[in-house]
Design an enzyme around this catalytic site. Structure first.
Site: not given
Length: 162
Positions: A46, A48-50, A54
């Site tokens: 997703t 923001t996550c990617h 991370v």
């Protein structure tokens, strides 16, 4: 009530890809006996996550380890196949970040940090968070207010809390 500083990480089944394929692992074995920088995200790949979360841990991996962190663990409500591929695609696996799946939302529910994604077609997810877990006990905890935000859960924030 959401998990808090001083609480023990609940023992639930998580899932990880091993040499023999996917398998269950108990959270006690992941977090016990070590000092862990843990971060949870709503979902692999997703935005923001990617693109932000991370990478912040990849960039700070050496600094975290220099401050006594034994392992960095990323948790998301995804299956172990997706988590393995995300670790590889993001560069996180190469940075020695461990990617584990909470595919049944057991950890999210036990920690009471559930993001209900039903309105956009998603199962229950983890709210975005970061934590220091020392021998299974939460010693620092940061939880975002909304899914797309990453104001208080970066690796840099955790570095300040060690």
């Amino acid at each position: 009530m959401p998990i808090a500083i001083g609480a023990k990480i609940p023992n639930v089944s998580l899932f990880e890809m091993g040499e023999a394929g996917p398998g269950a692992i108990e959270s006690d074995s992941v977090f016990g006996g070590k000092k862990i920088a843990m971060f949870g995200v709503p979902g692999a790949f997703t935005p923001t996550c990617h693109q932000k979360h991370v990478p912040s841990f990849i960039e700070s991996a050496e600094a975290l380890k220099a401050k006594g962190i034994d392992q960095i663990v990323c948790v998301a409500v995804n299956d172990p196949f997706v988590m393995k591929e995300w670790g590889a695609a993001s560069g996180g696996a190469e940075a020695d970040i461990r990617f584990v799946g909470d595919s049944r939302s057991e950890l999210a529910e036990a920690m009471d940090i559930v993001l209900d994604g039903g309105a956009v077609g998603l199962v229950k997810r983890l709210m975005r968070f970061s934590a220091i877990v020392d021998d299974g006990v939460v010693t620092a905890l940061n939880v975002e207010g909304a899914p797309g935000e990453m104001d208080v859960t970066s690796a840099e924030k955790l570095l300040q809390q060690i």
